[in-house]
Structure formats: structure tokens, C-alpha cells
Design a protein around this motif. Sequence first.
Motif, PDB file in Angstrom:
ATOM      1  N   HIS A   1     -27.802  -9.195   8.555  1.00  0.00           N
ATOM      2  CA  HIS A   1     -28.018  -9.428   7.196  1.00  0.00           C
ATOM      3  C   HIS A   1     -28.354 -10.925   7.090  1.00  0.00           C
ATOM      4  O   HIS A   1     -27.402 -11.772   6.976  1.00  0.00           O
ATOM      5  CB  HIS A   1     -26.722  -9.016   6.090  1.00  0.00           C
ATOM      6  CG  HIS A   1     -26.368  -7.675   6.513  1.00  0.00           C
ATOM      7  ND1 HIS A   1     -26.974  -6.530   6.003  1.00  0.00           N
ATOM      8  CD2 HIS A   1     -25.271  -7.172   7.230  1.00  0.00           C
ATOM      9  CE1 HIS A   1     -26.274  -5.426   6.359  1.00  0.00           C
ATOM     10  NE2 HIS A   1     -25.097  -5.731   6.990  1.00  0.00           N
TER      11      HIS A   1
ATOM     12  N   THR B   1     -38.672 -14.941   4.322  1.00  0.00           N
ATOM     13  CA  THR B   1     -38.932 -13.613   4.842  1.00  0.00           C
ATOM     14  C   THR B   1     -37.594 -13.037   5.321  1.00  0.00           C
ATOM     15  O   THR B   1     -36.365 -13.752   5.453  1.00  0.00           O
ATOM     16  CB  THR B   1     -39.439 -13.815   6.033  1.00  0.00           C
ATOM     17  OG1 THR B   1     -39.026 -14.675   7.066  1.00  0.00           O
ATOM     18  CG2 THR B   1     -40.816 -14.059   5.928  1.00  0.00           C
ATOM     19  N   ASP B   2     -37.662 -11.579   5.455  1.00  0.00           N
ATOM     20  CA  ASP B   2     -36.583 -10.910   6.112  1.00  0.00           C
ATOM     21  C   ASP B   2     -36.097 -11.419   7.453  1.00  0.00           C
ATOM     22  O   ASP B   2     -36.737 -11.396   8.176  1.00  0.00           O
ATOM     23  CB  ASP B   2     -36.683  -9.464   5.956  1.00  0.00           C
ATOM     24  CG  ASP B   2     -35.255  -8.614   6.276  1.00  0.00           C
ATOM     25  OD1 ASP B   2     -34.422  -9.136   6.372  1.00  0.00           O
ATOM     26  OD2 ASP B   2     -35.764  -7.232   6.534  1.00  0.00           O
TER      27      ASP B   2
ATOM     28  N   LYS C   1     -30.497 -10.371  -2.564  1.00  0.00           N
ATOM     29  CA  LYS C   1     -30.116  -9.668  -1.297  1.00  0.00           C
ATOM     30  C   LYS C   1     -28.420  -9.753  -1.180  1.00  0.00           C
ATOM     31  O   LYS C   1     -27.835  -8.631  -0.713  1.00  0.00           O
ATOM     32  CB  LYS C   1     -30.478 -10.722   0.030  1.00  0.00           C
ATOM     33  CG  LYS C   1     -31.923 -10.805   0.347  1.00  0.00           C
ATOM     34  CD  LYS C   1     -32.557  -9.626   0.875  1.00  0.00           C
ATOM     35  CE  LYS C   1     -33.792  -9.605   1.233  1.00  0.00           C
ATOM     36  NZ  LYS C   1     -34.468  -8.548   1.434  1.00  0.00           N
TER      37      LYS C   1
ATOM     38  N   SER D   1     -33.379 -10.174   9.055  1.00  0.00           N
ATOM     39  CA  SER D   1     -32.262  -8.977   9.829  1.00  0.00           C
ATOM     40  C   SER D   1     -33.020  -8.885  11.184  1.00  0.00           C
ATOM     41  O   SER D   1     -34.211  -8.689  11.410  1.00  0.00           O
ATOM     42  CB  SER D   1     -32.351  -7.813   9.165  1.00  0.00           C
ATOM     43  OG  SER D   1     -32.022  -8.100   7.539  1.00  0.00           O
TER      44      SER D   1
ATOM     45  N   ILE E   1     -31.835 -13.564   5.545  1.00  0.00           N
ATOM     46  CA  ILE E   1     -33.145 -14.020   5.178  1.00  0.00           C
ATOM     47  C   ILE E   1     -33.612 -15.395   5.919  1.00  0.00           C
ATOM     48  O   ILE E   1     -32.601 -16.290   6.107  1.00  0.00           O
ATOM     49  CB  ILE E   1     -33.414 -14.287   3.603  1.00  0.00           C
ATOM     50  CG1 ILE E   1     -32.293 -15.266   2.969  1.00  0.00           C
ATOM     51  CG2 ILE E   1     -33.092 -12.767   3.043  1.00  0.00           C
ATOM     52  CD1 ILE E   1     -32.392 -15.375   1.701  1.00  0.00           C
TER      53      ILE E   1
ATOM     54  N   ARG F   1     -43.690 -10.266  -0.199  1.00  0.00           N
ATOM     55  CA  ARG F   1     -42.190  -9.863  -0.512  1.00  0.00           C
ATOM     56  C   ARG F   1     -42.275  -9.687  -2.143  1.00  0.00           C
ATOM     57  O   ARG F   1     -42.955 -10.192  -2.793  1.00  0.00           O
ATOM     58  CB  ARG F   1     -41.070 -10.908  -0.041  1.00  0.00           C
ATOM     59  CG  ARG F   1     -41.446 -12.435  -1.094  1.00  0.00           C
ATOM     60  CD  ARG F   1     -40.627 -13.380  -0.445  1.00  0.00           C
ATOM     61  NE  ARG F   1     -40.934 -14.671  -1.155  1.00  0.00           N
ATOM     62  CZ  ARG F   1     -40.236 -15.134  -2.483  1.00  0.00           C
ATOM     63  NH1 ARG F   1     -39.226 -14.447  -3.012  1.00  0.00           N
ATOM     64  NH2 ARG F   1     -40.474 -16.310  -2.882  1.00  0.00           N
TER      65      ARG F   1
END
Length: 332
Positions: free
Chosen positions: A193, A179-180, A222, A182, A195, A78
Motif C-alpha cells: 500500500h 503514481t501507484d 488512498k 504498490s 504511492i 491517474r
Amino acid sequence: MATAKYDNVLYEQTKALINLALPMEWTIRALQISPPFQALRTIDIRLHDFWRQNEFNDVEIIAFELKDHSWDTLQVGRFCSRAYTQVYNQKVLDRIHKGIKEATGLLEKEVSEISLPSIAKDYRYCDLLNGNDIPRLLNKIQSIKENLDKFAKDDSIPFSEFATFVRVPTKIYNESLITDGSGTESNGRRLDHAIMFKIRTDVQIKDFQGILDEFTLEYCKKRINYLGNHPEVRFDDLPTKLITDVFSRKMFDAPNIVVDRHDGLIGHLVGLYYWDSVQKDKNIKSNAIEGELRNDFNVERDQSTIRKDYKTTRKKIEDLIYEMKGIGCPPR
């Protein structure tokens, strides 16, 4: 009790930046003899060529932090950039994400096989590969030093007076994973939306606040992006306040205070300048350094003091080299 000669924010921030940057600069120089570090340098050159081939020029590569983003993705998966105010055109952003994905595919295996010495633990690769431009830093710090007495404690100081370009290390906490999120689901609801944050419970308590800070900064980044892409949402200035709070705490939380006086702002930088000069010319003498300091940086420093600056820097670097080799301290 003696009163500090300067107590304005320009002095306090400059001192904090130098204290944060110096250990990284010593570590970079100690790593010069390390084959794994040289392997990273070779990959860094290839990364630069990669972005050029993707039609980004040298100015854009620096301005968009393309190599930093690439290295962060290769190292921890990231972006760890602190440039929260960076704004990208959507087409440019798409090109950047596509390029980083391609670069990661090309280099991920090669980078994963590199193991740096223990003295590099918790450093971002991009911080170690870049460091600071010591002549530029020396010039700016000397200018700040000359202007310190112009400002009182509560004065509003122009932004241009600060050394805003100084690179200080961003610690990498491998105990945590951000980490994402989504596309994940929670209670049957899809999260578009989000994390995700995982942390090992055997992490040392001394690192816990730092890990929470990293999570806070990632959330704020974010959140800012979300607000920018959704103008219909009521503006929320909390992310900016949180970022300021975290940065303020980190700025004045250097693990080792090397500089604690105004007259110490320059000495370690002179030592680094001399060290780097010696690496280019083994025969260079302190009288030549004295002349360069006076003519190029307006720094008046006698040869005896310059030699002491160099000796201090050499000891810092040699101690790290011996630690890296695991053979104790060097002979004195």
C-alpha cells in the motif's frame, strides 16, 4: 472603513466558487474555434458511446464520473476527481477499472497527439469539455442572492442552500508525478500500500504548495480507501481533516478576483448567458434576454445593464482568443 453587507459563509463560499469558475468558462468559449479542442469534443462523444456499450446508462456515466476518470487517465495517468465520498460496489469498481484500461488503450495515442492552445495550460480536459450549466447556475446563484440576508455570520446554514454542484477547475501540475507504488520495495520490504511522488527540482516555487496539496489529496484518497477495506484498523479521521484544510485554502485562493461584492454575483453569469444565446441566435436582442431573465430566473435587470454584462464577457473571451492566436489584444 465600510463594512461588508454580508459576511456569512454562504456568501463567502458562493463568491469564491464564482471567482474560480469564471476564468474556466471564458476559456472554454475561447477554445470553441480551436481545431484541437474540437478534436477533444469528438473523442468525448466516443467515450460516452464506449461506456454505453459497456452497459452503463447515462445516469451511471454521470454519477460514477466515468468520462472524467477516463479523461484524467488519458491526460495524466491517474484519477483527479474530488469526489472523495463516492462509494462503489466492488463488482462495479472492477468493471470501471477494466473499462478505463480498455478506453485508454483505444484512445491514448490519439489523445497524446492533441495539443491545446496555451490558454488551456494546466486545465483538466474533462473540466474544459464540461464546464457548468449556466442556466442552472444562474438560477441557483439568484436564489442564494435572495437568501443571503437570512443568515448571520455564525449561523448554521443548511447544506441545500449552497451551490454544491458548481464545477471549478482542478489545476494539473505536469511538473509532478504521482503514481501507484504498490508492489515496490523499500529496504528489502515489499510495499503493498503505497504511492510514489516525484517532483522536478526546477519547478517554480509559486507552484510548490499546489503540488504538495495534490499529493496530500491523493494520499488522503488512498488512505480513506485503505481504511474502508481494512475495518480491523483503528479509524483515523486525519484524512478528512487534511482534505478540508486543503479545500478551504484552495477555495479562497482564486488567482484573479473578479467578483468582490454581493451585487457582482449575477452580472458575469448574465453575460455568459447572453453570449451563449448569441451563439445560437445571432439576431437575439437584449430585450429578449431581459424577458428570459425575469421569467426563467427571477432576475430583474434592465437592458442597458444586460448589454454591459455582455460587453464585459465578450471582452474576456475575445482577449483569450487573441492571446490564443498570439496577436495581442483585440481592437476596442
